[in-house]
Design an enzyme around this catalytic site. Sequence first.
Site, mmCIF file in Angstrom:
data_model
loop_
_atom_site.group_PDB
_atom_site.id
_atom_site.type_symbol
_atom_site.label_atom_id
_atom_site.label_comp_id
_atom_site.label_asym_id
_atom_site.label_seq_id
_atom_site.Cartn_x
_atom_site.Cartn_y
_atom_site.Cartn_z
ATOM 1 N N GLY A 20 5.419 -30.097 -13.231
ATOM 2 C CA GLY A 20 5.794 -31.683 -12.860
ATOM 3 C C GLY A 20 6.750 -32.018 -14.767
ATOM 4 O O GLY A 20 6.832 -31.305 -15.849
ATOM 5 N N ASP A 139 -4.650 -43.967 -19.827
ATOM 6 C CA ASP A 139 -3.095 -44.013 -19.134
ATOM 7 C C ASP A 139 -3.482 -43.808 -17.324
ATOM 8 O O ASP A 139 -3.794 -42.236 -17.005
ATOM 9 C CB ASP A 139 -2.682 -42.482 -19.128
ATOM 10 C CG ASP A 139 -0.804 -42.579 -18.543
ATOM 11 O OD1 ASP A 139 -0.926 -44.355 -17.994
ATOM 12 O OD2 ASP A 139 -0.466 -42.325 -18.351
#
Length: 179
Positions: A20, A139
């Site tokens: 990613g 987050d």
Amino acid sequence: MDYHIGLVLEDRYEILSTLGEGAFGKVVECIDRHGGQHVAVKIVKKFESFCKVARSEIAVLEEINSLDDDNRFACVRMLDWFKHKAHICIVMELLGPSTFEFLQQNNFVPFSMAQIRHIAFQIFTAVSFLHRNKLTHTDLKPENILFVSSDCDTEYNQQMAQKAKLFRHKSCGFWHCYI
């Protein structure tokens, strides 16, 4: 960072693929040449502000490792960290896809209520552990909730009248996710 498949970091971690990419850097899958284990390495961009955040993340992950040494609370494990050409690199256990990736790969077929309860229980347990230890996950989102592995069984979802892949923990047959 300029990297390529086959590059060896720290004479130990050989890059196999990119997992990613985000604002702070890249995550690559590596093989640890010292033990043969596949790991995820987060390579942080070398901007000072990003490095400062990375050092804070390392401190938090070290704290989590020490508070949860038997890994009962489903928080991702940091295995190592190092600097490579001014980039901070954080080595973590390799986990499976995120809940978002899983849903995306399965045409957003929804989880059943039982599955949602099971996943939610694990998330609440992990967040409760963090809060008891004066830590806050800043987050928390589907992209940051990871399944243990990409091993899956196919199960028929009667409500959606289609087949959906369900991830199951290898050793116990239950879903297991990490934050």
